[in-house]
Structures are given as C-alpha cells and as structure tokens.
Design a protein around this motif. Structure first.
Motif, PDB file in Angstrom:
ATOM      1  N   UNK A 119      -6.759  -3.457  -4.431  1.00  0.00           N
ATOM      2  CA  UNK A 119      -6.498  -3.160  -5.390  1.00  0.00           C
ATOM      3  C   UNK A 119      -4.768  -3.510  -6.067  1.00  0.00           C
ATOM      4  N   UNK A 120      -4.359  -3.679  -5.172  1.00  0.00           N
ATOM      5  CA  UNK A 120      -3.098  -3.781  -5.186  1.00  0.00           C
ATOM      6  C   UNK A 120      -2.857  -5.065  -5.555  1.00  0.00           C
ATOM      7  N   UNK A 121      -4.056  -5.924  -4.832  1.00  0.00           N
ATOM      8  CA  UNK A 121      -4.013  -7.500  -4.518  1.00  0.00           C
ATOM      9  C   UNK A 121      -4.639  -7.972  -6.901  1.00  0.00           C
ATOM     10  N   UNK A 122      -5.498  -7.143  -6.642  1.00  0.00           N
ATOM     11  CA  UNK A 122      -5.962  -7.441  -8.045  1.00  0.00           C
ATOM     12  C   UNK A 122      -4.878  -6.588  -9.438  1.00  0.00           C
ATOM     13  N   UNK A 123      -4.343  -6.384  -8.723  1.00  0.00           N
ATOM     14  CA  UNK A 123      -2.928  -5.583  -9.672  1.00  0.00           C
ATOM     15  C   UNK A 123      -2.245  -6.966 -10.304  1.00  0.00           C
ATOM     16  N   UNK A 124      -2.427  -7.597  -9.072  1.00  0.00           N
ATOM     17  CA  UNK A 124      -1.369  -9.224  -8.558  1.00  0.00           C
ATOM     18  C   UNK A 124      -2.208  -9.929  -9.724  1.00  0.00           C
ATOM     19  N   UNK A 125      -3.465  -9.717 -10.099  1.00  0.00           N
ATOM     20  CA  UNK A 125      -4.097 -11.225 -10.280  1.00  0.00           C
ATOM     21  C   UNK A 125      -4.268 -12.168  -9.144  1.00  0.00           C
ATOM     22  N   UNK A 126      -4.361 -11.928  -7.479  1.00  0.00           N
ATOM     23  CA  UNK A 126      -4.923 -12.349  -7.011  1.00  0.00           C
ATOM     24  C   UNK A 126      -5.780 -13.974  -7.218  1.00  0.00           C
ATOM     25  N   UNK A 127      -6.131 -14.655  -6.851  1.00  0.00           N
ATOM     26  CA  UNK A 127      -6.565 -16.222  -7.435  1.00  0.00           C
ATOM     27  C   UNK A 127      -8.046 -15.652  -6.215  1.00  0.00           C
ATOM     28  N   UNK A 128      -7.648 -15.815  -4.947  1.00  0.00           N
ATOM     29  CA  UNK A 128      -8.625 -15.930  -3.967  1.00  0.00           C
ATOM     30  C   UNK A 128      -8.202 -14.887  -2.911  1.00  0.00           C
ATOM     31  N   UNK A 129      -9.220 -13.855  -3.039  1.00  0.00           N
ATOM     32  CA  UNK A 129      -9.659 -12.573  -2.440  1.00  0.00           C
ATOM     33  C   UNK A 129     -10.124 -12.366  -0.716  1.00  0.00           C
ATOM     34  N   UNK A 130     -10.161 -14.322  -0.511  1.00  0.00           N
ATOM     35  CA  UNK A 130     -10.608 -13.798   0.816  1.00  0.00           C
ATOM     36  C   UNK A 130     -10.010 -14.595   2.216  1.00  0.00           C
ATOM     37  N   UNK A 131      -8.838 -15.781   1.173  1.00  0.00           N
ATOM     38  CA  UNK A 131      -8.657 -16.435   1.970  1.00  0.00           C
ATOM     39  C   UNK A 131      -6.845 -15.944   2.494  1.00  0.00           C
ATOM     40  N   UNK A 132      -7.420 -15.192   3.607  1.00  0.00           N
ATOM     41  CA  UNK A 132      -6.468 -15.435   4.682  1.00  0.00           C
ATOM     42  C   UNK A 132      -6.931 -15.322   5.703  1.00  0.00           C
ATOM     43  N   UNK A 133      -7.500 -16.637   6.239  1.00  0.00           N
ATOM     44  CA  UNK A 133      -7.739 -16.896   7.238  1.00  0.00           C
ATOM     45  C   UNK A 133      -6.730 -17.200   8.391  1.00  0.00           C
ATOM     46  N   UNK A 134      -5.229 -17.154   7.432  1.00  0.00           N
ATOM     47  CA  UNK A 134      -4.024 -17.883   8.865  1.00  0.00           C
ATOM     48  C   UNK A 134      -4.171 -16.588   9.547  1.00  0.00           C
ATOM     49  N   UNK A 135      -3.966 -15.389   8.343  1.00  0.00           N
ATOM     50  CA  UNK A 135      -3.448 -14.379   9.399  1.00  0.00           C
ATOM     51  C   UNK A 135      -4.722 -13.863  10.440  1.00  0.00           C
ATOM     52  N   UNK A 136      -5.788 -13.987  10.261  1.00  0.00           N
ATOM     53  CA  UNK A 136      -7.429 -13.743  10.944  1.00  0.00           C
ATOM     54  C   UNK A 136      -6.885 -14.252  12.076  1.00  0.00           C
TER      55      UNK A 136
END
Length: 646
Positions: A119-136
C-alpha cells in the motif's frame, strides 16, 4: 399510408439496434479482437458509473525502434526495446498477483508487513511492484547463516573504528542510536525515519568506506545458496508479525560494554593492492578470472560486438570474473584501491555499491537521497532542447579512483579517459571505429585507421578540475594535465552527451544525468540498487571500461565522413558513418522519462522499506514461520479489481 407513433418507435429502435450492432461488430473486426481481447480493450474506455481505471493500467508508449541501417548500435537499440517491452508487460497489477508471483519465484511467503509495504508503494505510484530482484539476490545467502549469528555481527561490527563500519539501531519503531557515526549513516537515518514505524527491532551495520567489503569464496557461496534453496517452504499458516524480544541485539543502555561473545567479521587490510587477487576467489573455477588461458577474443565475444567493440551485455561488461584480467591494470580500484578492508566471511553489511563478486547488501546511495546541488537535477538548469545542445561529450572531475604515484597514474581509469579523448594526446594515434561498406549501403565493417585528433577537438570537452589521492603528493601531474575550470550542471547540460565513469567507487551524478535532456554514456564496474530497472541501449549508452569504443559511439550519433556516392576528392580509405541524431534524442528522452518513473525519491523510500522488511526476516529466529500467508484478496477493492478483472 401513415405509420402510427408506436410503430415508428419500434422501427426506430430496430434500426438503432442494428446500427449499434454493426458499428461494434466492425470495431472488433478492425481490431481483430475476440473473447478476452474484447474485455481488455473495453477496460480502457472511461464508462460512466464504473470506477476509474486502477493505478496499474499502464500507458501508451511510442512504438519500438525500427533500425535505419545495420549498424550494431541500431540493432542493439531494437533489441533493448524488445527486452524492455517484456519487462513492462510482466508487471503484476494487483496485490493478489504480487503475492502469487512472490511465492512462485522465491518459494516463501512474503515477509511480515508486506501488505503495508504494498500500500505504501502503491500510494507513491510505484511503476513495477515486482522489481526488487536486487534485494532478494543480496539476501539469499544469509538464509544459510543462523539468525542469532547475523544479529551478533550486525550489533557489533562498528566497535573497532579503524574497520570503517557504522551502526544504526532501531528499537520500538524508532532509530534510537547511531554508533561510530559518519555523514553516510546520518543521511541514511533520515531515510529510515520515513519508514521506521513499520520495522521490527534491528541493528544495521553500514559501510563507512567508499569501496565494498565482502568477498566470499565461490565454493562457500555455492554451499550457502544450496542451503537457501533447501530451506524454502510455504506453510499453510504463518505468524504475520516479527518476533519480539530477540537476543544478540545491541544493549542500547550499555552499548559501550563488550558483549560476552562477539562474532569476528574477519576484516583484513588490502589498501593499494591489486583487487583481483582478492576478488577472483569469488569466481567460478572455469571463469576467465581463474583461468587465464582463455583467448581474449573468446572472452570479449561474450559482452562486445566484434564490429566497433560496442557493448552487447552491460552486465557482463562489469563482471570481474569475465573482464577482470583485461581491466585489472586499467582501473584505479582494481589496481590500487585506496580504502579496501575486505572479509571472506559472509557478514551482513550494507553498502552503496559493490562489484559483482561482492556480497554487501546494497541500499540506495546517500547522494541520491541527500539534497546536494552537486548531484541533484534541477530542470531550470537544463533549459535547452536536444536540437539546441552542442554536438559534444563533456566530463569534469578530480583524479580520484585509486592511490596514485608518479609510476602508476597511467593505470587509473579517469586518467585514461582524459587522455583518450584529448586531441593533442591522440594526434598521432589510430583507433578503431566503423565505416559503411562502399558496396553495401547500410552495412558496416571495422575501420582500424581512424585519426581521432580533429574529431576529439571538435566534439569532446573532458578534463580534470583538481588533483587528489596521490602519494606522497600530486606534483607529478604538473607536466601531464592542464586543469580545466569546473563545469556545474547548467554548463554540462548544454552538451548532448554526458559521460559518467567511476571515481573511488560509484558516481553520484548518474541519476541527474539520466533525468536530464542530454544522453548519458556510462562506463562502470560497480553495481547499484537500480541496475535491474535500467536498460542499456534504451535508457543510456553503455561503454567499455577500457573506452576502446568511445569513438565508435560518438561517430554513430554525430556522424563522420562523406557518403561514398558523394566522394569527389576524399580518399577511398576514409570512413563514413551516417549521423544518427534522431536516435540520440530518442535515447535521451527515453532515459529521462524512465528516470522520472523509477528513480524518484519515492522509489528510494519504497526500495528501502522492502529491503528492511526482508532483512528483518532473515534476522528473525522464526524466519521460516513468519510472513504474509493470505491470498491478497483483501485488497481487491483497493486495487480497483472487479469481478470481470479476475
């Protein structure tokens, strides 16, 4: 005969119905749509009485690039467009999809707090909600280490000041302590304060030095990754909260007291030494870094085109297991790094950048978060459109990059850049570029005898503003380089091409260059948090760390020579490349628009929030039993999902 009013109404309705049916039928025939495609196309229409289109509906973008010729850069631009389109079309559009994709990809439930993060990301208009591959990728191997060991390391690595580690300590959803502080940790705390209320108690060890820290031997890393895979499971239920009251956290009330047991991070100094001697242990046994018998041409074919030497794989061009032996004597960090204190042990330390063999945990660099006129983009300083900018490539900087002496400065990467585009230095030099084949219009071949001196004088403005990082002093540069005046962003943005290279580590100017109306050209060995979001040859121009392709790049965009069909007095052995100014403008615009979507300060907050949730879980003794176990349906209304969408 007159028709009665009721019959008129019936006839009108029949005709109207038939007309509407015909229009709709032809509409679908024209589009070639059936079934689900019909629903998909209608979903874009703003029908009255229905909710507005959800945040994830995407945007219409310009069509893919159609190459005008067979120049390898033209071909690479087309390939990059296709790769980017796949990326765009694979994005999750609902919380349900996001959760489902997470479990399929990582074999686990998302961490506690995942719904709040979404919800935090959505409110800030995240473009790609899946692209956190670097973290993983960064956190994967830590699943092989006991959480209590990780907590002990994170709580205590700051204690020896000479090892260059700061500590940030969160308790009761607040940053309550900073140990062995530096400007880096102070800046990071301002970011963490934005999201601390969502976080569990944790200690964060942060690298205070410019250069990365962790180099785990390849064999050890493979064992860690194997264990991570073996621990994957998705239980039917999970505790939605982080565990409280964990031991081995720093005792805030008596933090200066040494704990009864303190894990040894096993740092060792390696200042001024060749980094590949340390780095190659993290490479596979069959890699070029550990098997120097591989032919250079075979290695280069993995990441460079034989035509002009342009980069075909930006990832491999900075992979030290692939390119390390070729550039170990041509990059300051690799030849004589100035602040190198590594360890071969897997320890949880956060850093702003790393090379591919490092296992530091990346976070968005402080220069991208901290407001600083030297690094922040301001549109009022970039008021020239592409057509009015100068046909020139600019760079300014200091002589950073490594420990320099009168005997080794030629091994430094910044110094080599300044020399290779200096018209005086290149007066009697030949370099390789491409030329159009006289008998095959639009096709190209290598031209090995290009004299770049005049071209450099007309189209480059590159130089040092001051010297630094020399032993015992920098006086030996007095007869080597003429210092140039500083060029703040307003001056640099007058040029079409902004080249960006490493210093001691990453360059803090890169985001501003991408946001500008100019075109960024990038050469680096360092990895950063945003790398998976940026597509070489769509959002920027990649350049080899040896700069042997710089003239191929510039002559492509600016053009050189006379078309063979128009030659009169020109010698037949002179090169010709058509000017590709429209392609340069296209790349600059695409990079600029993309940076506005994925490199915002909001994106940095979103990334850091997700990173610390994932980090909090691997530090938790119950990490296999905590997480978000729902199916995501509770946010259907939030996502604007209707029955027909599912």
């Amino acid at each position: 005969m007159q028709i009665s009013k009721p019959r008129k109404r019936v006839l009108f309705l029949v005709i109207a119905t038939f007309t509407i049916f015909a229009v709709v039928a032809n509409f679908f025939v024209f589009l070639g749509l059936t079934g689900a495609d019909v629903r998909s196309q209608f979903s874009h229409l703003p029908l009255l009485g229905l909710p507005r289109k959800p945040w994830h509906s995407g945007e219409k973008v310009e069509g893919p690039y159609e190459p005008r010729d067979a120049h390898p850069i033209s071909q690479l631009m087309a390939e990059a467009d296709k790769a980017w389109a796949v990326y765009e079309n694979s994005r999750s559009t609902t919380f349900r999809q996001t959760v489902s994709k997470y479990r399929r990809k990582y074999g686990r439930h998302p961490p506690p707090g995942f719904k709040e993060w979404y919800q935090f990301a959505r409110k800030r208009n995240v473009h790609n909600i899946d692209d956190f591959e670097q973290i993983m990728d960064d956190l994967r191997p830590f699943w092989a280490i006991e959480p209590k060991v990780l907590r002990n390391l994170a709580a205590n690595m700051w204690r020896d000041d000479k090892n260059g580690v700061a500590g940030i300590h969160i308790r009761n959803h607040k940053v309550v302590k900073e140990t062995n502080k530096s400007w880096r940790s102070e800046t990071l705390i301002t970011l963490i304060n934005k999201i601390a209320k969502y976080l569990p108690d944790m200690d964060i060890a942060m690298n205070r030095l410019d250069q990365p820290r962790v180099v785990v031997p390849w064999e050890d890393m493979q064992a860690h990754l194997k264990k991570e895979v073996e621990t994957r499971r998705i239980p039917p239920e999970a505790d939605p909260d982080f565990t409280t009251g964990l031991d081995n956290l720093l005792n805030i009330t008596s933090f200066e007291e040494e704990p009864a047991h303190k894990e040894d991070p096993e740092w060792f100094p390696a200042h001024g030494k060749q980094y590949m001697e340390t780095a190659k242990i993290a490479c596979p046994p069959e890699s070029h870094a550990r098997n120097n018998e591989l032919p250079k041409a075979d290695v280069e074919s993995r990441y460079k085109n034989r035509l002009g030497g342009v980069i075909t794989s930006f990832n491999l061009s900075s992979d030290l297991c692939t390119v390390g032996p070729e550039i170990q004597d041509q990059h300051g960090f690799l030849y004589a790094g100035s602040t190198v204190i590594p360890t071969k042990r897997l320890v949880p330390i956060f850093g702003e950048c790393k090379v591919n063999v490092n296992s530091d945990i990346l976070f968005p660099a402080n220069m991208y978060w901290k407001h600083d006129d030297r690094y922040d983009y301001d549109e009022k300083h970039d008021n020239l459109d592409w057509e009015h900018k100068q046909d020139s490539m600019i760079w300014r900087g200091v002589t950073s990059g490594g420990t320099q002496t009168a005997d080794n400065w030629q091994k430094m990467h910044r110094q080599r850049l300044v020399k290779i585009v200096n018209s005086t230095e290149m007066a009697n030099q030949d370099v390789r570029i491409l030329t159009e084949q006289p008998e095959k219009q639009g096709e190209f071949e290598n031209f090995q005898q290009f004299h770049p001196s005049d071209f450099a004088a007309n189209h480059t403005d590159v130089g040092f503003t001051e010297t630094m990082s020399c032993v015992p002093d920098c006086l030996f540069y007095d007869n080597v380089f003429t210092m140039k005046p500083m060029a703040p962003f307003p001056e640099q943005f007058k040029q079409k091409f902004l080249v960006d290279v490493d210093g001691h580590s990453f360059s803090g100017r890169w985001h501003a260059f991408l946001e500008s109306k100019s075109l960024g050209i990038k050469a680096t060995i360092f990895r950063e948090w945003h790398d998976s979001r940026l597509f070489a040859w769509r959002h920027f121009v990649p350049m080899d760390n040896r700069y042997d392709d710089v003239y191929t790049i510039l002559t492509y965009f600016l053009g050189v020579g006379t078309p063979p069909s128009q030659e009169v007095a020109a010698p037949h052995d002179s090169p010709y490349v058509m000017r590709h100014d429209a392609e340069g403008k296209r790349l600059a615009n695409q990079g600029r628009e993309w940076a506005k979507k994925v490199l915002r300060r909001d994106d940095i907050e979103i990334y850091m929030f997700r990173l610390l949730l994932e980090y909090g879980r691997i530090m938790d003794d119950n990490r296999d039993r905590i997480g978000y176990a729902g199916d995501g349906s509770e946010l259907d209304k939030y996502d604007g999902v209707t029955h027909t969408d599912e």
